[in-house]
Design an enzyme around this catalytic site. Structure first.
Site, PDB file in Angstrom:
ATOM      1  N   GLY A 123     -45.474 -24.000 -26.524  1.00 41.22           N
ATOM      2  CA  GLY A 123     -45.014 -25.303 -26.962  1.00 41.22           C
ATOM      3  C   GLY A 123     -46.243 -26.099 -27.330  1.00 41.22           C
ATOM      4  CB  CYS A 124     -47.800 -27.267 -29.685  1.00 39.35           C
ATOM      5  SG  CYS A 124     -48.112 -25.535 -29.530  1.00 39.35           S
ATOM      6  CB  ALA A 125     -48.755 -32.425 -28.881  1.00 44.36           C
TER       7      ALA A 125
END
Lengths: 375, 502
Positions: A22-24
């Site tokens: 997952g990430c930003a």
């Protein structure tokens, strides 16, 4: 592939195993071409700290090398001086090395195990290029692939002109400070990435953005179509050695832009195609075009959750998957335009905005320099 | 001189339930059942029984069952009863043994050793009840040139495509091998479903031209029923080079199945065995195939995709690669389990390879050569369920053909006696009193039900994998894992073993 001292733990490296994350993501562009340091983009991604877990962060800056803008800027990770020597022997036989130096970094808490990091400004040797029967970009891509695939311990992580990728293992804000992006560089556009992988590859090359020439991709999501996309794109000479979504997405976009000469909005209709039922409701002209693109490139539909920011010389494109399974907001304030996984990543830099909105799934948002905007 | 061969199956009647209504007697074309006046009850001659279950299904009191006979020769792990009986039959008749439907023997079924992935946590599953879930697929060449008009708009340069609303079609089954009513059921179901059925090599009955938008017509080595109107009517033309049930030989239609109508449709004499040549006599090599492909394209003004159907044999990947380079739009590969209305037993049971392995190799070879885009790949040869469709597509197929499953939907119970022409279910027969047992109004609905049910299941499995378009499943082999397969099998299938991570 690059090896670090996590190796003794026997955790598989990026490329040896597929690692979901997952990430930003976050990006800023000044459409007037006015330049800014990386300070703001660092603040933006730092605000979304909890979307990363300290196992990867990175940035791409555009317009940051005005003095060397005619040259390919190669950023390299080296495991040791042996592979550095091997790489430089290779570079010297394929390029004129206009300038090279160790990457300027500062000791930063939370950033450990950094590899040896070098930067080179390069121009292909004209005779060698002519003999290769390739165009210049193909030639450079081929050289990058050769180093990454064949020189153990060396990895080219940035290879465009007048742009650079900076990345590593750590929280993105620490990575930004580590590379002195808040002081040393000024660019008209910045993209950034904070990573939340599910396990610990601990390899700097595996962080994002992923780049090819001046294209860079930051991506939040885990695409379900990965192997369909990979096996298709590998027909055209690409080798997905990192097994990351970002890598395959970069190759897909590169193929559609450079080889197939599609426009960015057309590319969005391929990789994040509208549903057939939606296409049916469109105007005849759009319907014809979209049906054609879906029929022609069915294997390049990228399925599953993603929000990506694609950086290129002169602009950025933000795009969500067709169902919008990942958050992403866009905003504008004067010449500035913003893209961020969360609104807070924009408001922290610019609390008062002219416009803020959530683009629909599959709706590309393209911000480019205005005419006359200095490159 | 004939050796008596005991019945393999026994008809068992429960006398307490039997009411002597004689339905079984009227329903059995093999004349197994009869009413014995002297005994005052129904009796059965099990030696004539093919175990088609027609009587069992229609007995109003459920008084009948068919059981495996416990009569046996002296047990022998080397000489099976079947092997011995076949020797007796051949010694009796001096003939080649004939069989029908697919290879029933105990070979591995690779689909059953492949498991499918699902998403969770890092990647959400998609709910097909609440989100769009696309199963539409276009078959045909994809390797188009990008061209623009003077205003810079994209020009539609796509060669002709077949649009399927779901990646399933009905396999080639000829009128002749199956009945008029079976054909009508298939044609109407294809039309309602937005898919295609396939005439096989039996020509197209004049009544069925109205379904031509959903019809694939076949050109086989016997050229039965091929004429200009036939080619022009079709949505696509399939050149049959091979068939999974009988690689290396041509089609067989026993003479007793060649009625007046079949004779007219095929343009062959009535009542005489129609045996297609093993090769096409104008195709002795790949360059000849190219000529036939372009002959058919010329004949139809390049408006229809050309399918080349081949049997899965050992060098199927190289053959497919040659076909992809020869102008074909679609390659259909038929595995060794594929069905037939009549085939020599030895060929059906011993020639060819499993479709899963053939598909994996063809898809991989076409990709290695960078020509996967030049053709679509359709696979056939025992697609048992929607799960097999999902697995086939993830291995690399664009769509699947179903034949046996479609016949089962129409009532077939796999008695494997199609070649006798006495099908009690009205499917593989031309006898009017049997054909009328299959009501096309019901038959087509059952086919529609089957394909719709499978499509729902495909959508469920896709959604679970986090996919909402069938295109994103095609060739997505990371979605598959093998279980209980050896290294070589995994390598050929191009999949990891269960338990290995992404």
């Amino acid at each position: 592939m690059f090896v670090n001292d996590l190796e003794h733990k026997k955790a598989p490296l990026e490329g040896e195993v597929r690692i979901p994350s997952g990430c930003a993501v976050s990006a800023i562009i000044d459409r007037s071409g006015k330049k800014m340091t990386g300070a703001n983009v660092i603040r933006s991604i730092a605000t979304m700290h909890d979307r990363s877990n300290g196992l990867g962060g990175g940035f791409a800056g555009y317009g940051i090398y005005p003095d060397y803008k005619e040259y390919y800027a190669f950023h390299l990770f080296y495991n040791d001086f042996q592979c550095k020597k091997e790489t430089e022997d290779f570079l010297i036989t394929h390029f004129e090395i206009v300038y090279s130096s160790e990457m300027k970094t500062r000791k930063t808490k939370g950033i450990t195990n950094e590899p040896i990091i070098y930067r080179y400004f390069l121009s292909p040797l004209s005779k060698r290029l002519a003999n290769s029967l390739m165009d210049e970009e193909q030639y450079v891509v081929k050289c990058v692939n050769k180093i990454n695939a064949e020189i153990k311990g060396a990895f080219v992580f940035s290879s465009g002109k007048d742009m650079g990728i900076f990345k590593g293992v750590g929280f993105p804000e620490d990575i930004g400070r580590f590379y002195l992006l808040d002081e040393e560089y000024e660019g008209y556009a910045w993209t950034s990435h904070g990573r939340y992988p599910t396990n610990t590859p601990g390899w700097w090359g595996g962080a994002h953005p992923f780049g090819l020439l001046d294209y860079s991709v930051v991506h939040n999501g885990e695409i379900s179509s990965y192997d369909a996309n990979r096996r298709y794109i590998e027909m055209f000479g690409y080798k997905c050695s990192l097994q990351t979504d970002t890598e395959v997405i970069t190759y897909v976009i590169d193929y559609l832009i450079r080889v197939k000469k599609l426009t960015l909005p057309e590319i969005a209709k391929v990789i994040s195609a509208s549903f057939w039922s939606t296409i049916e409701e469109k105007s005849e002209e759009d319907r014809r075009e979209e049906i054609f693109l879906r029929k022609a490139f069915p294997s390049l539909l990228i399925n599953g959750p993603f929000s990506i920011i694609f950086g290129f010389t002169g602009g950025i494109m933000a795009l969500n998957d067709r169902l919008k399974l990942r958050s992403m907001v866009c905003a504008e304030k004067g010449d500035l335009a913003f893209v961020s996984s969360e609104e807070c990543g924009i408001r922290v830099i610019e609390p008062e905005l002219d416009r803020i909105y959530s683009p629909a799934g599959g709706q590309p948002v393209i911000y480019t320099l205005k005419e006359g905007g200095a490159l | 001189m004939d050796t008596f061969i005991p019945a393999e199956y026994e008809v068992v009647r429960n006398p307490e339930l039997c009411i002597g209504c004689r339905v079984c007697e009227r329903q059995c074309s093999n004349e197994v059942h009869k009413y014995d006046k002297d005994l005052g009850k129904m009796i059965a001659d099990s030696t004539k029984c093919v175990n088609c279950h027609r009587c069992v299904c229609l007995c109003p009191t459920h008084a009948l069952k068919i059981v495996k006979s416990d009569d046996t020769y002296k047990l022998n792990a080397n000489w099976s009863v079947q092997a011995m009986n076949e020797v007796y039959r051949q010694a009796n008749s001096g003939g080649v043994l004939l069989s029908s439907m697919g290879n029933p023997n105990d070979y591995p079924i690779y689909f059953n050793k492949i498991l499918v992935n699902a998403s969770q946590v890092t990647n959400p599953p998609i709910d097909p009840l609440r989100e769009p879930m696309e199963t539409t697929v276009y078959l045909g060449k994809k390797d188009v040139e990008i061209k623009r008009d003077i205003e810079g708009r994209l020009v539609d340069t796509m060669p002709p495509q077949l649009k399927l609303t779901t990646p399933i079609m009905f396999s080639a089954m000829s009128y002749g091998s199956i009945s008029y009513n079976a054909h009508e059921s298939l044609a109407r179901a294809a039309e309602e479903l937005g898919i295609f059925y396939n005439t096989g090599e039996g020509g197209l009955h004049k009544d069925f031209y109205k379904y031509s938008k959903n019809t694939i017509v076949q050109v086989a080595s016997g050229r039965f029923g091929v004429h200009e109107e036939y080619l022009k009517a079709a949505a696509a033309i399939e050149i049959k080079m091979g068939q999974g049930a009988k690689p290396g030989i041509g089609g067989h239609l026993p003479g007793m199945k060649i009625s007046d109508e079949v004779s007219a449709t095929r343009m062959i004499p009535k009542g005489i065995d129609a045996i297609s040549p093993a090769p096409h006599h104008d195709i002795y090599s790949i360059e000849d195939l190219r000529q036939l492909i372009y002959t058919l394209k010329e004949a139809t003004a390049y408006t229809k995709p050309i399918i080349v159907k081949i049997a899965a044999v050992h060098n199927v990947a190289a053959i497919a690669s040659g076909i992809a380079r020869s102008g074909a739009d679609i390659i259909a590969i038929d595995g060794f389990r594929g069905g037939t209305g009549a085939a020599p037993t030895r060929i059906r049971d011993n020639v060819g390879i499993p479709i899963e392995l053939a598909l994996a190799q063809v898809d991989e070879r076409l990709r290695q050569e960078g020509i996967r885009d030049s053709v679509s790949v359709v696979v056939a040869g025992s697609i048992h369920s929607s799960a097999d469709v999902v697995k086939a597509i993830a291995l690399g197929a664009d769509a699947c053909y179903i034949g046996t499953a479609a016949l089962l939907a129409l009532g077939c119970h796999l008695c494997r006696s199609c070649h006798t022409g006495k099908c009690n279910w009205g499917i593989a027969t031309q006898r009017p009193e049997l054909v009328k047992r299959l009501n096309p109004d019901i038959g087509y609905k059952r086919l529609v039900n089957l394909v719709r049910a499978w499509s729902h299941e495909i959508q469920e499995m896709m959604g679970g994998m986090g996919l909402n378009s069938i295109e994103a499943l095609r060739g997505n082999r990371l979605m598959l894992r093998g279980v209980g397969l050896n290294e070589t099998e995994l390598k050929i299938l191009g999949i990891h073993h269960a338990g290995e991570s992404m």
